[in-house]
Design a protein around this motif. Structure first.
Motif, PDB file in Angstrom:
ATOM      1  N   GLU A 122      -2.715   7.914   9.014  1.00 25.63           N
ATOM      2  CA  GLU A 122      -3.863   8.304   8.182  1.00 25.63           C
ATOM      3  C   GLU A 122      -4.548   7.083   7.574  1.00 25.63           C
ATOM      4  O   GLU A 122      -4.961   7.087   6.415  1.00 25.63           O
ATOM      5  CB  GLU A 122      -3.438   9.296   7.108  1.00 25.63           C
ATOM      6  CG  GLU A 122      -2.882  10.600   7.688  1.00 25.63           C
ATOM      7  CD  GLU A 122      -2.478  11.589   6.614  1.00 25.63           C
ATOM      8  OE1 GLU A 122      -3.359  12.357   6.160  1.00 25.63           O
ATOM      9  OE2 GLU A 122      -1.285  11.582   6.238  1.00 25.63           O
ATOM     10  N   ALA A 123      -4.646   6.046   8.391  1.00 26.64           N
ATOM     11  CA  ALA A 123      -5.375   4.836   7.996  1.00 26.64           C
ATOM     12  C   ALA A 123      -6.842   5.025   8.394  1.00 26.64           C
ATOM     13  O   ALA A 123      -7.171   5.050   9.582  1.00 26.64           O
ATOM     14  CB  ALA A 123      -4.778   3.612   8.673  1.00 26.64           C
ATOM     15  N   THR A 139      -8.861  -4.440   8.084  1.00 22.95           N
ATOM     16  CA  THR A 139      -8.911  -3.664   6.849  1.00 22.95           C
ATOM     17  C   THR A 139      -8.842  -2.176   7.183  1.00 22.95           C
ATOM     18  O   THR A 139      -9.237  -1.744   8.268  1.00 22.95           O
ATOM     19  CB  THR A 139     -10.192  -3.945   6.051  1.00 22.95           C
ATOM     20  OG1 THR A 139     -11.340  -3.655   6.871  1.00 22.95           O
ATOM     21  CG2 THR A 139     -10.236  -5.393   5.594  1.00 22.95           C
ATOM     22  N   TYR A 140      -8.345  -1.418   6.223  1.00 29.78           N
ATOM     23  CA  TYR A 140      -8.299   0.042   6.375  1.00 29.78           C
ATOM     24  C   TYR A 140      -8.241   0.674   4.995  1.00 29.78           C
ATOM     25  O   TYR A 140      -7.868   0.024   3.997  1.00 29.78           O
ATOM     26  CB  TYR A 140      -7.091   0.479   7.210  1.00 29.78           C
ATOM     27  CG  TYR A 140      -5.748   0.242   6.555  1.00 29.78           C
ATOM     28  CD1 TYR A 140      -5.097   1.265   5.853  1.00 29.78           C
ATOM     29  CD2 TYR A 140      -5.119  -0.997   6.624  1.00 29.78           C
ATOM     30  CE1 TYR A 140      -3.870   1.040   5.241  1.00 29.78           C
ATOM     31  CE2 TYR A 140      -3.895  -1.224   6.012  1.00 29.78           C
ATOM     32  CZ  TYR A 140      -3.271  -0.198   5.332  1.00 29.78           C
ATOM     33  OH  TYR A 140      -2.065  -0.416   4.709  1.00 29.78           O
ATOM     34  N   ASP A 141      -8.609   1.936   4.922  1.00 29.29           N
ATOM     35  CA  ASP A 141      -8.563   2.693   3.677  1.00 29.29           C
ATOM     36  C   ASP A 141      -7.451   3.733   3.751  1.00 29.29           C
ATOM     37  O   ASP A 141      -7.269   4.389   4.781  1.00 29.29           O
ATOM     38  CB  ASP A 141      -9.889   3.418   3.431  1.00 29.29           C
ATOM     39  CG  ASP A 141     -11.061   2.461   3.261  1.00 29.29           C
ATOM     40  OD1 ASP A 141     -10.819   1.299   2.868  1.00 29.29           O
ATOM     41  OD2 ASP A 141     -12.202   2.874   3.535  1.00 29.29           O
ATOM     42  N   LYS A 142      -6.714   3.859   2.663  1.00 32.88           N
ATOM     43  CA  LYS A 142      -5.687   4.893   2.559  1.00 32.88           C
ATOM     44  C   LYS A 142      -5.508   5.268   1.087  1.00 32.88           C
ATOM     45  O   LYS A 142      -5.373   4.385   0.241  1.00 32.88           O
ATOM     46  CB  LYS A 142      -4.362   4.417   3.156  1.00 32.88           C
ATOM     47  CG  LYS A 142      -3.292   5.516   3.225  1.00 32.88           C
ATOM     48  CD  LYS A 142      -2.057   5.036   3.968  1.00 32.88           C
ATOM     49  CE  LYS A 142      -0.944   6.074   3.941  1.00 32.88           C
ATOM     50  NZ  LYS A 142      -1.312   7.301   4.682  1.00 32.88           N
ATOM     51  N   GLY A 144      -7.601   6.309  -0.986  1.00 31.53           N
ATOM     52  CA  GLY A 144      -8.677   5.825  -1.838  1.00 31.53           C
ATOM     53  C   GLY A 144      -8.662   4.336  -2.120  1.00 31.53           C
ATOM     54  O   GLY A 144      -9.462   3.849  -2.925  1.00 31.53           O
ATOM     55  N   VAL A 145      -7.768   3.599  -1.447  1.00 29.22           N
ATOM     56  CA  VAL A 145      -7.650   2.154  -1.675  1.00 29.22           C
ATOM     57  C   VAL A 145      -7.876   1.410  -0.361  1.00 29.22           C
ATOM     58  O   VAL A 145      -7.390   1.836   0.693  1.00 29.22           O
ATOM     59  CB  VAL A 145      -6.258   1.797  -2.241  1.00 29.22           C
ATOM     60  CG1 VAL A 145      -6.117   0.292  -2.427  1.00 29.22           C
ATOM     61  CG2 VAL A 145      -6.003   2.541  -3.545  1.00 29.22           C
ATOM     62  N   THR A 146      -8.626   0.317  -0.413  1.00 30.29           N
ATOM     63  CA  THR A 146      -8.841  -0.520   0.767  1.00 30.29           C
ATOM     64  C   THR A 146      -7.724  -1.563   0.849  1.00 30.29           C
ATOM     65  O   THR A 146      -7.416  -2.250  -0.134  1.00 30.29           O
ATOM     66  CB  THR A 146     -10.201  -1.218   0.707  1.00 30.29           C
ATOM     67  OG1 THR A 146     -11.227  -0.231   0.690  1.00 30.29           O
ATOM     68  CG2 THR A 146     -10.400  -2.124   1.922  1.00 30.29           C
ATOM     69  N   HIS A 147      -7.126  -1.674   2.036  1.00 29.38           N
ATOM     70  CA  HIS A 147      -6.020  -2.607   2.264  1.00 29.38           C
ATOM     71  C   HIS A 147      -6.427  -3.631   3.318  1.00 29.38           C
ATOM     72  O   HIS A 147      -7.301  -3.385   4.154  1.00 29.38           O
ATOM     73  CB  HIS A 147      -4.776  -1.851   2.747  1.00 29.38           C
ATOM     74  CG  HIS A 147      -4.297  -0.793   1.801  1.00 29.38           C
ATOM     75  ND1 HIS A 147      -3.336  -1.027   0.859  1.00 29.38           N
ATOM     76  CD2 HIS A 147      -4.681   0.506   1.672  1.00 29.38           C
ATOM     77  CE1 HIS A 147      -3.119   0.084   0.180  1.00 29.38           C
ATOM     78  NE2 HIS A 147      -3.927   1.035   0.650  1.00 29.38           N
TER      79      HIS A 147
END
Length: 389
Positions: A122-123, A139-142, A144-147
């Motif tokens: 679920e990235a 980069t990816y969001d998971k 509600g946070v960007t990693h």
């Protein structure tokens, strides 16, 4: 976070590459936009070349395949109401294994979990960055946070619609495509297969394929128009249609039952070149699609993994970049040969709406020649079991 190789996509190619690298001591993180259950719910191909089967063994994920897979020494072609068997083993000394892609994925997931590999499901909004330079990252969001994941290399194993190929558009990417004027209507049913080997059928009403996933689960297909809707095809209509396209004795032996999956898939041939952009590599469906007639899609992804794994292993073990530098050229040579074979199988076995009387006679002559020529059968067989890596 940091890893050595960031892999986008947890289908068979991403998982296989990740496991081979992990076993070689190379750190990886796999990013997957969907849930694990969604990935395992996809019903796809299931004919494995010996080369891919051997790679599953190499990755420590082949034990169940060896126990439960169905080795096939040949398959049947039917046309003009008659059968002709292609004896793969007699012609090449090799065979294929029928083992569903879902099961391959499950075995690789289990192996990755057992060996401590990291997969982030679920990235969302996965994007590769700065792969033209020395310090790529993803980069990816998971939640509600960007990693951000810093890495040495990025492997785009994210399929035809994934972000990896989109990221290299406008950077020298060339694409080649043929869209076919028909699709495959396929069903899966919990019934025994009509034959212990696959049957490819050329018929005036269109192509048909009798396949299986196990001794109790069958996979059948019929050629259909692109504008047809799944909802228009009841199970009874499908069974009636496929029996019309099979020789009489085969049709009588078909066991029918309710479908557990039914879908229409369009057919296309597609290649993207090159398959390397700096420190980003395209793998599998991200770089190429074949029509399923020749059973090459999953196997072609495995050969990409073979070339890329060998190159990355040598890079980390021997500080040699010759393998990764040669990746695109080596992979594309095999890709285009598999594209040629799948295109040939599709043209030989399907009825094309614009073929005309001459085109139809040429197709019939091709099949008649094939049935009487050991040389032609050997060419078919060696491509079907898989060309060397």
């Amino acid at each position: 976070m940091r890893t050595q190789v960031a892999i986008i996509g947890s289908g068979p190619s991403g998982l296989l590459l990740g496991q081979l690298l992990a076993d070689a001591g190379v750190d990886t993180i796999i990013l997957e936009r969907a849930t694990k259950d969604y990935v395992l719910g996809r019903i796809r191909a299931g004919v494995l070349e010996e080369g891919m089967a051997d790679m599953l063994d190499e990755a420590g994920a082949g034990a169940r395949m060896r126990r439960e897979g169905l080795p096939h020494d040949g398959f049947d072609l039917t046309f003009s109401g008659r059968h002709h068997r292609i004896d793969l083993h007699a012609l090449t000394g090799k065979r294929v294994v029928v083992y569903g892609q879902t099961e391959v994925t499950r075995d690789l997931m289990d192996r990755r979990e057992a060996t401590g590999g990291v997969t982030i499901y679920e990235a969302q909004n996965v994007q590769p960055h700065d792969f033209d330079g020395a310090s790529p990252y993803v980069t990816y969001d998971k939640d509600g946070v960007t990693h951000r994941i810093d890495c040495d290399f990025i492997a785009g194993c994210d399929g035809f619609h994934g972000p990896s190929r989109k990221a290299v558009e406008g950077k020298g990417l060339q694409t080649f495509e043929r869209v076919y004027p028909f699709g495959w209507l396929g069903i899966v049913a919990e019934v025994p297969p009509v034959s212990h080997e696959l049957i490819y059928c050329n018929h005036p009403r269109g192509f048909a394929l009798c396949s299986m996933r196990s001794n109790t689960r069958s996979r059948y297909y019929v050629q259909c128009a692109l504008d047809e809707k799944v909802e228009e095809w009841s199970d009874d209509r499908f069974w009636d249609e496929i029996r019309r396209r099979l020789p009489a004795e085969t049709a009588e032996a078909v066991t029918t039952g309710p479908s557990i999956e039914k879908s229409i898939a369009p057919l296309r041939s597609f290649v993207a070149e090159p398959m390397r952009f700096g420190r980003l590599f395209l793998v599998g469906d991200a770089a190429h699609i074949v029509p399923p007639t020749g059973a090459k899609g999953l196997n072609l992804a495995a050969s990409d993994v073979r070339y890329l794994f060998d190159g990355l292993r040598d890079y980390y073990a021997d500080k040699s970049d010759s393998g990764i530098n040669a990746y695109s050229e080596r992979a594309l040579r095999r890709v285009w040969k598999a594209e040629r074979f799948s295109w040939w199988m599709t043209n030989t076995m399907h009825r094309f709406p614009d073929a005309g009387p001459f085109g139809q006679r040429m197709q019939e002559a091709e099949l008649d020649y094939l049935s009487g020529s050991i040389a032609a059968q050997t060419s078919l067989a060696e491509n079907y079991v898989g060309l060397p890596y």
